[in-house]
Design an enzyme around this catalytic site. Structure first.
Site, PDB file in Angstrom:
ATOM      1  N   LYS B 116     -45.969  82.921  55.372  1.00 43.27           N
ATOM      2  CA  LYS B 116     -45.670  83.111  56.791  1.00 43.27           C
ATOM      3  C   LYS B 116     -45.491  81.790  57.528  1.00 43.27           C
ATOM      4  O   LYS B 116     -44.700  81.687  58.461  1.00 43.27           O
ATOM      5  CB  LYS B 116     -46.778  83.932  57.462  1.00 43.27           C
ATOM      6  N   ARG B 292     -38.864  93.076  51.285  1.00 41.85           N
ATOM      7  CA  ARG B 292     -38.956  94.268  50.440  1.00 41.85           C
ATOM      8  C   ARG B 292     -38.466  95.464  51.265  1.00 41.85           C
ATOM      9  O   ARG B 292     -38.195  95.336  52.455  1.00 41.85           O
ATOM     10  CB  ARG B 292     -40.406  94.506  50.048  1.00 41.85           C
TER      11      ARG B 292
END
Lengths: 175, 508, 508, 175
Positions: B116, B292
């Site tokens: 992140k 994803r």
């Protein structure tokens, strides 16, 4: 079969019997027509001309002790626990809620899971809200807090141990 | 050409991929842990391959076992679903190194957006607005404390390696900080095998709005509009919808462009999601990229008509996208309710157990993505989500009405679920009016969960249903045709009275 | 304002209307025969009202019983579904006379279009092209014979009062004529309570293409595009789709306008269908108006997004249509397969019986309209349709692939169904290419039904499944854990071997 | 339990037994690994690494006479009747197909239903294809034709009578 059923604020006497091949239900104290259909866990109950679909199952761990059996029922998108009390047996279900000893507080698991960390030791003084141990269930870690101020009297589970819902985890001596 | 896919996942998403394979004429094989052997996705696949015992670490997270299963069963590609190994670049790399196609982004892009902190740096450079936060993944709690003092509380601690709310904690004061860091680290380790965490300023009164993107290997990238995911409990999404009431056509275009900036900056390919926080003034702030398929991808499928899993497989096969940006025009409204094996009346505590009976809802506008079958055991080892209930309508009102109808049709016996919570939510005025931010559910929770218990005639019907089950489980219920004298007034059941006189007075 | 609706039907369409009621906040009540008491629509309604024994003549066709049920249960409207009393103008009139709203066309319009001969006269006057045929309903076989001599064989005998293929016979020579008239008359009498029949020239090589229309009480009428219904066996629709490969945008507009001419000519209101035959040159010929909801209405719902039952109820409540012609733009492709309790391998003979197990298909693009539950008894008294399986896709190819996937997921035990027929059909090149007319199924039937039997490994798996059931029903199967000496080589079942060594050679 | 199973063109010897709590299946004459799961009517059978879902049910009227039981099975969108023959009992299933007397033809109902009309009388001479009687089933009327030329020898059902599948309707004397 005659039972006292407690469901939410309702308490009713229900009688169920076989009559000429059908299951017949009567509801005392309510001037109402009852019709039932369905099998197993999925039931249809018609009360006063209104049909209710119900999914019903025994509450885990409700073993019929003291003449009480509990069922959970999903009906119209809401859920309720029904306690069925056998009127012929003493020990009304309410007695099941055993009082704990004066001044001690039992902390029990509200869900099954696995203890990952024990955060306190016997003899530790804890504030209300302080974490006692951490239980992992369904991939989430949940810190179990002390419900009130006190001293840790005993810890019944160790890291790595699996716990059932309702298992005793910690006993606090309240101050 | 992909001819056989190993699905390295379980539950509804494994079944979702099995179905996409069927639609494409590809042979689906499902890798499964011992307890999932008889699960629906395994049964509906061409084959199942056992990869280990129930705990995910020994099966669904075991990279070697998954890759070996793919090789042994003659697969030429691996679909990781979401969760488990889906965002693990080392796994993606190992799959490719084994000569298999990984159906997802390239390991490099996954790496670029998966951490992140790295992702924030990358996006900031690419011109995507980012929320103030730590510029680097923190090795200890001290750096986080220093940032918090600088930016001011509240702050948010997040797992550097993962998403989906795991390892995420809100901290409102210095006193809470260190325990929160400890828990977040431990959860992150458990969920992603990496205990790195970082911190961001917590924006309040904001919405979570995310953009679905998909890119092929030929330089084409398309965004498929937004999803509104603000209805979260403790950072876990409960309800998602598409489109969002907070997004105007102009904002949709702007956010779509920002999302495609993120795609290009990271060399992204395949399906992904760029998550934003939308502040009260309608400014989007980059949160993270989920590299994803998302749990909530079907709401996008319902409003765009695009089959995202099919598109994933086609892109992974090297084919160009079968649609262009101008082909995407969202139509109608879709809502998803995540049905969890949790009891909303008791703090959402997990309710594992055996599902003894099941009636899935159906009808116009309703889609249920689930692998649940009557008789299934809901295991503590895995996520609590047992079904995704989706409703589509011409407008949001129709979608809500259909969702409510479907929730009331949905019957599950054996475990408590979040169905009552969703029924309550769908009836709320604030929900109908779209008056919510990401903290609304947590703020409103005591009120939302105070009315989930059946009462009135519902409780009476419940009591009768319970008495019937108790009766049948007793000796008396088994014996048929026995007279029951002295019991009155008996209503003859199992047979309705003919119409006349059947209906009580006052009925109309 | 309609607050409570009596649904005077059964099976999937009763459930369909129950769901529409739920979406509108209207209380659904289902009228049912004795054998349908525990059926799903009755259970999911607010109440059920028994209207008589199983034979339809004594229950679902008993006008007095249905109207009395509506009054007693406090309903203010009646939805007739399709079949049964749905196209009976006397019933519609009796409902209105009882102070209830009839959810369907006014009796006058139903009368105007319900008698096929009258309808042809009306349409011809309004400028809608009609197929050459008898100008008046024939009292005897002689007039039909005279027409046939005039127009030339083949001709088609049709029930004057009804639709849906009941009472319809093809006659190719004078010798066949009188028995065909007799049978058609008898079937018409049974199905519609009226033995009037008439005759038309039989057009060959044509398609059956119909237009969905809906009109409100405020002068608004909208058409919702066409449905392709050429796949019929003996005039019974088996598969429907929307749109039709044979209809260009221009033809769609023209046919829509013709359908609206028919609506205006008959003073039609509510939902209806104008059926056309489309000849090889693309000319539409008016066939008839079906003054009710059609079985195949969901394919139109899937491509337009319009909820037709909701629209029916809104129009019947006196509200204006919630959409205009310009709001209707079909999107994607939808296919419906009618799943019947008939054995396609033995001339589609009826297969009543108890459904012992059921697994409905699901997943992206799939909708199943059915009232079937495991344990249900399929009765000889009613229509053989047990489910409508629908698939939507972005294009026809995707819809076909999804339909095939859904058909293969669909498991029914206890009775034979038409699932194998549909699986075969979906795999046919002629179907994929759209090369069919209304006689194609009948012409191709021997070939279509010659490959429905499982063979190879499928037959071996079937044999094992049968042996397992026989074993469990025998004494031996009940006793667990008993050693079974002397039997080898045993494959340990109920437990998969771990991966290594599990997969046989030659597998990849 | 050991049976000979006939399914389509296949004929196999199948053995089923309980072994340490599981049901074990062996398939003679095929070098194949068999794994089974599922319960009741819905089964999963894995053969040589390929899983087949099967819905199975007993064929109505298959009563186990002569050691033969028949099951219908839906597998991969196709259907097949499986005849299970008990190898320990004589009277192989094929003997079930009893030959009718020379020169007579039995016309049986292929579906259950109700006789609505009888079109011929005993003694009538009929051509092949001529209607004998009409049976109504699932709202459709079906004319039952003579399979060949002959004389009606007997009519066993009257209008209004319900008939089961397989019921004898008419006997023809073939010419």
């Amino acid at each position: 079969m005659k039972v006292i059923a407690q469901a939410g604020a309702q308490e009713l006497v229900i009688e169920v019997a076989r009559r000429s091949g059908h299951t017949a239900v009567s509801l005392e104290g309510r001037d109402s027509t009852v019709e039932v259909s369905g099998r197993g866990s999925l039931r249809s109950v018609t009360l006063g001309g209104r049909t209710h679909e119900a999914a019903v199952w025994p509450v885990a761990g409700s073993d019929g002790a003291r003449g009480v059996r509990s069922y959970d029922v999903l009906v119209a998108g809401r859920v309720v626990t029904v306690r069925l009390v056998d009127p012929l047996r003493q020990g009304n279900g309410r007695a099941e809620e055993a009082a704990t000893a004066e001044g001690t507080v039992e902390i029990r698991a509200v869900m099954p899971g696995k203890v990952t960390t024990v955060l306190k030791a016997v003899g530790d003084e804890v504030e209300a809200g302080a974490g006692l141990l951490v239980i992992e269930a369904m991939k989430m870690e949940n810190e179990i807090p002390a419900p009130r101020k006190g001293t840790v009297a005993s810890i019944l589970k160790a890291p790595g141990e699996a716990v059932e819902a309702g298992a005793l985890l910690v006993v606090l001596e309240a101050r | 050409m992909i001819r056989r896919i190993l699905i390295a996942n379980r539950g509804e998403i494994a079944l979702r991929v099995v179905r996409a394979c069927r639609d494409l004429g590809i042979s689906p094989v499902v890798a499964h842990s011992d307890v999932d052997r008889d699960s629906l996705p395994v049964r509906l696949a061409d084959a199942g391959v056992a990869i280990g015992p129930a705990p995910a670490r020994s099966s669904y997270l075991d990279r070697q076992a998954v890759i070996a299963a793919a090789k042994t069963s003659g697969c030429d590609a691996v679909h990781p679903g979401y969760g488990f190994l889906s965002e693990n670049p080392e796994f993606a790399q190992a799959v490719e190194r084994a000569g298999l196609v990984f159906i997802g982004p390239p390991a490099s892009a996954m790496h670029a957006v998966g951490d992140k902190v790295e992702a924030r740096r990358l996006m900031s450079k690419a011109g995507v607005p980012i929320i103030p936060g730590l510029e680097e993944r923190s090795a200890d709690g001290e750096a986080i404390a220093a940032f918090a003092r600088r930016a001011g509380y509240p702050i948010l601690i997040k797992a550097a390696a993962g998403g989906g709310g795991k390892g995420m904690r809100v901290v409102r004061s210095e006193a809470e900080l260190q325990p929160a860091v400890r828990l977040a680290r431990s959860e992150a380790k458990g969920a992603f095998g990496d205990d790195g965490v970082y911190a961001e300023k917590l924006l309040e009164g904001v919405r979570h709005v995310e953009i679905q993107v998909i890119a092929d290997a030929h330089g084409n990238a398309v965004h498929l509009g937004e999803r509104e995911c603000s209805l979260q409990r403790r950072h876990q999404k409960l309800v998602e919808e598409a489109p969002s009431l907070a997004v105007t056509p102009d904002l949709r275009r702007r956010m779509g462009e920002l999302a495609l900036l993120a795609v290009r900056a990271s060399g992204y390919r395949n399906a992904g999601t760029v998550e934003f926080l939308l502040d009260r003034e309608g400014n989007p702030w980059f949160m993270e990229v989920n590299a994803r398929l998302q749990v909530e991808h079907p709401v996008t499928e319902l409003v765009t008509g695009i089959d995202l899993v099919r598109a994933q497989i086609e892109v992974a096969s090297g084919r160009p996208l079968s649609f262009r940006q101008e082909d995407i025009s969202p139509c109608g409204w879709a809502i998803e309710c995540r049905i969890l094996a949790e009891d909303p009346a008791s703090g959402f505590h997990p309710c594992p157990g055996r599902v003894t009976a099941l009636r899935l809802p159906a009808g116009p506008g309703v889609r249920v993505d689930t692998a649940l079958q009557a008789g299934d055991e809901i295991s503590l080892h895995y996520d609590a989500m047992i079904a995704k209930l989706l409703a589509w309508g011409r407008d949001r009102d129709e979608a809500i009405r259909r969702m409510r109808r479907a929730l009331l049709e949905f019957q599950v016996a054996g475990i408590r679920t979040t169905i009552p919570f969703h029924v309550e939510l769908m009836g709320r005025e604030d929900f109908a009016a779209g008056r919510f931010d990401i903290a609304w559910v947590d703020r409103t929770l005591p009120d939302l969960t105070s009315k989930l218990e059946a009462d009135g005639d519902g409780a009476v019907a419940a009591a009768i249903a319970a008495a019937l089950m108790a009766f049948e489980r007793s000796g008396a219920g088994a014996a048929a045709g026995r007279p029951a004298p002295g019991l009155s007034p008996w209503a003859e059941a199992g047979r309705r009275a003919q119409m006349s006189g059947r209906l009580p007075k006052g009925w109309a």
